[in-house]
Design an enzyme around this catalytic site. Structure first.
Site, PDB file in Angstrom:
ATOM      1  N   ASP A 164      -2.108  -3.706  -2.588  1.00 22.72           N
ATOM      2  CA  ASP A 164      -1.275  -2.690  -3.233  1.00 22.72           C
ATOM      3  C   ASP A 164      -1.079  -1.542  -2.238  1.00 22.72           C
ATOM      4  OD1 ASP A 164      -0.374  -0.477  -4.732  1.00 22.72           O
ATOM      5  OD2 ASP A 164      -1.418  -1.181  -6.525  1.00 22.72           O
ATOM      6  N   ILE A 165       0.151  -1.160  -2.014  1.00 21.16           N
ATOM      7  CA  ILE A 165       0.418  -0.128  -1.000  1.00 21.16           C
ATOM      8  C   ILE A 165      -0.185   1.220  -1.391  1.00 21.16           C
ATOM      9  CG2 ILE A 165       2.696   0.665  -1.809  1.00 21.16           C
ATOM     10  CD1 ILE A 165       3.470   0.418   1.283  1.00 21.16           C
ATOM     11  N   ASN A 208      15.150   4.298  -4.484  1.00 18.97           N
ATOM     12  CA  ASN A 208      16.598   4.167  -4.693  1.00 18.97           C
ATOM     13  C   ASN A 208      17.225   5.513  -4.372  1.00 18.97           C
ATOM     14  OD1 ASN A 208      16.923   5.805  -7.220  1.00 18.97           O
ATOM     15  ND2 ASN A 208      15.499   4.261  -7.975  1.00 18.97           N
ATOM     16  N   GLY A 240       8.719  -1.327  -9.485  1.00 17.01           N
ATOM     17  CA  GLY A 240       8.155  -1.872  -8.249  1.00 17.01           C
ATOM     18  C   GLY A 240       7.255  -0.889  -7.506  1.00 17.01           C
ATOM     19  N   ASP A 294       8.091   1.794  -5.973  1.00 17.66           N
ATOM     20  CA  ASP A 294       8.489   3.166  -6.315  1.00 17.66           C
ATOM     21  C   ASP A 294       7.718   3.661  -7.546  1.00 17.66           C
ATOM     22  OD1 ASP A 294       9.983   5.469  -6.148  1.00 17.66           O
ATOM     23  OD2 ASP A 294      11.850   4.580  -6.870  1.00 17.66           O
ATOM     24  N   SER A 353      13.300  -4.024  -0.015  1.00 18.44           N
ATOM     25  CA  SER A 353      14.440  -4.777  -0.597  1.00 18.44           C
ATOM     26  C   SER A 353      14.102  -6.175  -1.116  1.00 18.44           C
ATOM     27  CB  SER A 353      15.625  -4.893   0.387  1.00 18.44           C
ATOM     28  OG  SER A 353      16.304  -3.668   0.512  1.00 18.44           O
ATOM     29  N   THR A 354      12.853  -6.635  -0.915  1.00 19.07           N
ATOM     30  CA  THR A 354      12.560  -8.041  -1.265  1.00 19.07           C
ATOM     31  C   THR A 354      12.108  -8.237  -2.718  1.00 19.07           C
ATOM     32  OG1 THR A 354      10.240  -7.973  -0.569  1.00 19.07           O
ATOM     33  CG2 THR A 354      11.884  -8.542   1.116  1.00 19.07           C
ATOM     34  N   TYR A 404      15.650  -5.606  -5.383  1.00 16.91           N
ATOM     35  CA  TYR A 404      16.912  -5.663  -4.633  1.00 16.91           C
ATOM     36  C   TYR A 404      17.238  -7.058  -4.096  1.00 16.91           C
ATOM     37  CZ  TYR A 404      17.786  -0.602  -4.953  1.00 16.91           C
ATOM     38  OH  TYR A 404      18.055   0.675  -5.393  1.00 16.91           O
TER      39      TYR A 404
HETATM   40  N1  AR6 Z   1       2.310  -2.631  -3.316  1.00  9.91           N
HETATM   41  C1  AR6 Z   1       2.880  -3.413  -2.367  1.00  9.91           C
HETATM   42  N2  AR6 Z   1       3.976  -4.159  -2.590  1.00  9.91           N
HETATM   43  C2  AR6 Z   1       4.505  -4.116  -3.825  1.00  9.91           C
HETATM   44  C3  AR6 Z   1       3.970  -3.318  -4.872  1.00  9.91           C
HETATM   45  C4  AR6 Z   1       2.816  -2.550  -4.574  1.00  9.91           C
HETATM   46  N3  AR6 Z   1       2.229  -1.761  -5.483  1.00  9.91           N
HETATM   47  N4  AR6 Z   1       4.753  -3.507  -5.985  1.00  9.91           N
HETATM   48  C5  AR6 Z   1       5.737  -4.373  -5.642  1.00  9.91           C
HETATM   49  N5  AR6 Z   1       5.569  -4.768  -4.356  1.00  9.91           N
HETATM   50  P1  AR6 Z   1      10.486  -3.443  -4.979  1.00  9.91           P
HETATM   51  P2  AR6 Z   1      13.104  -3.151  -3.644  1.00  9.91           P
HETATM   52  C6  AR6 Z   1       6.418  -5.665  -3.526  1.00  9.91           C
HETATM   53  O1  AR6 Z   1      11.126  -4.063  -6.161  1.00  9.91           O
HETATM   54  O2  AR6 Z   1      13.345  -4.618  -3.703  1.00  9.91           O
HETATM   55  C7  AR6 Z   1      12.698   0.249  -7.624  1.00  9.91           C
HETATM   56  O3  AR6 Z   1      13.059   0.328  -8.973  1.00  9.91           O
HETATM   57  C8  AR6 Z   1       7.392  -6.578  -4.214  1.00  9.91           C
HETATM   58  O4  AR6 Z   1       6.729  -7.787  -4.584  1.00  9.91           O
HETATM   59  O5  AR6 Z   1       9.428  -2.439  -5.187  1.00  9.91           O
HETATM   60  O6  AR6 Z   1      13.395  -2.423  -2.361  1.00  9.91           O
HETATM   61  C9  AR6 Z   1      13.385   1.331  -6.780  1.00  9.91           C
HETATM   62  O7  AR6 Z   1      13.497   2.531  -7.510  1.00  9.91           O
HETATM   63  C10 AR6 Z   1       8.445  -6.794  -3.142  1.00  9.91           C
HETATM   64  O8  AR6 Z   1       8.035  -7.818  -2.222  1.00  9.91           O
HETATM   65  O9  AR6 Z   1      11.600  -2.721  -4.025  1.00  9.91           O
HETATM   66  C11 AR6 Z   1      14.718   0.716  -6.511  1.00  9.91           C
HETATM   67  O10 AR6 Z   1      15.600   0.902  -7.588  1.00  9.91           O
HETATM   68  C12 AR6 Z   1       8.462  -5.474  -2.375  1.00  9.91           C
HETATM   69  O11 AR6 Z   1       7.251  -4.819  -2.731  1.00  9.91           O
HETATM   70  C13 AR6 Z   1      14.412  -0.752  -6.342  1.00  9.91           C
HETATM   71  O12 AR6 Z   1      13.210  -0.973  -7.096  1.00  9.91           O
HETATM   72  C14 AR6 Z   1       9.645  -4.573  -2.702  1.00  9.91           C
HETATM   73  O13 AR6 Z   1       9.933  -4.657  -4.101  1.00  9.91           O
HETATM   74  C15 AR6 Z   1      14.118  -1.122  -4.907  1.00  9.91           C
HETATM   75  O14 AR6 Z   1      13.972  -2.521  -4.810  1.00  9.91           O
END
Ligand code: AR6
Length: 173
Positions: A14-15, A28, A36, A38, A126-127, A130
């Site tokens: 977890d980051i 965003n 996610g 964020d 983005s993975t 997005y």
């Molecule tokens: N620690 C590490 N990685 C994570 C965590 C965590 N706690 N939670 C998710 N991931 P995402 P995006 C991974 O959706 O695609 C938000 O609503 C996840 O499995 O967080 O850039 C923003 O406000 C994936 O591999 O970001 C934007 O609206 C990666 O982190 C939108 O999501 C990124 O997933 C951005 O989407």
């Protein structure tokens, strides 16, 4: 700025647990939170991060943070010193948006350099929500960090699940 290649480290987890100087948020354009990574960062970092984000929106970023750019705030109650927010592109099958994803990593490192950060933790931008395919997202992340001049000594990719971790291992090899 003295620049050598940063060490690239992969961590599964977890980051918000990371003790790096900077944690990068996959935000965003509104900068006002989301799901996610964020959502996790704002939950654990507490209200000080949102307060800084609102100040950015009241000032230079009145229309929000454009895709591919990066900006720093406090890290609030997180162990990190700063959160660098960047906005990844939504994946598209019709349009190649990879230059914007490259820009997220490059601009985040540029902001980290301005702050004097030595270590930076990145999620796989983005993975998630997005929709960027993880293998390609990992390749762009690793190639961009390798190609960017920075004084940051450690870049830590923090991957949430086994598939993302494996994709980054492949990209590094
Ligand atoms: N620690 C590490 N990685 C994570 C965590 C965590 N706690 N939670 C998710 N991931 P995402 P995006 C991974 O959706 O695609 C938000 O609503 C996840 O499995 O967080 O850039 C923003 O406000 C994936 O591999 O970001 C934007 O609206 C990666 O982190 C939108 O999501 C990124 O997933 C951005 O989407």
């Amino acid at each position: 700025m003295s620049t050598t290649q940063p060490a690239i480290v992969l961590v599964r987890g977890d980051i918000t647990d990371q003790d790096t100087d900077v944690i990068v948020n996959a935000a965003n354009s509104s900068l006002l939170g989301g799901g996610g990574v964020d959502g996790a960062i704002h939950r654990r970092g507490g209200p000080a991060i949102l307060e800084d984000c609102r100040k950015l929106r009241a000032g230079h970023y009145g229309r929000g943070l454009p895709t591919g750019q990066a900006v720093a705030t406090t890290a609030g109650e997180l162990a990190a010193r700063w959160v660098v927010h960047t906005v990844g592109p939504v994946h598209s099958r019709e349009e190649d948006r990879s230059a914007l994803l490259t820009s997220c990593y490059r601009e985040s490192l540029r902001v980290a350099d301005e702050l004097g950060a030595r270590s930076v933790a990145f999620p796989a931008i983005s993975t998630g929500i997005y929709g960027w395919p993880i293998a390609d997202g990992a390749r762009i992340a690793v190639e961009t960090v390798r190609a960017t001049r920075t004084a940051v000594e450690e870049v830590r990719f923090v991957l949430f699940d086994a598939a993302a971790y494996a994709a980054f291992q492949t990209a590094l090899a």
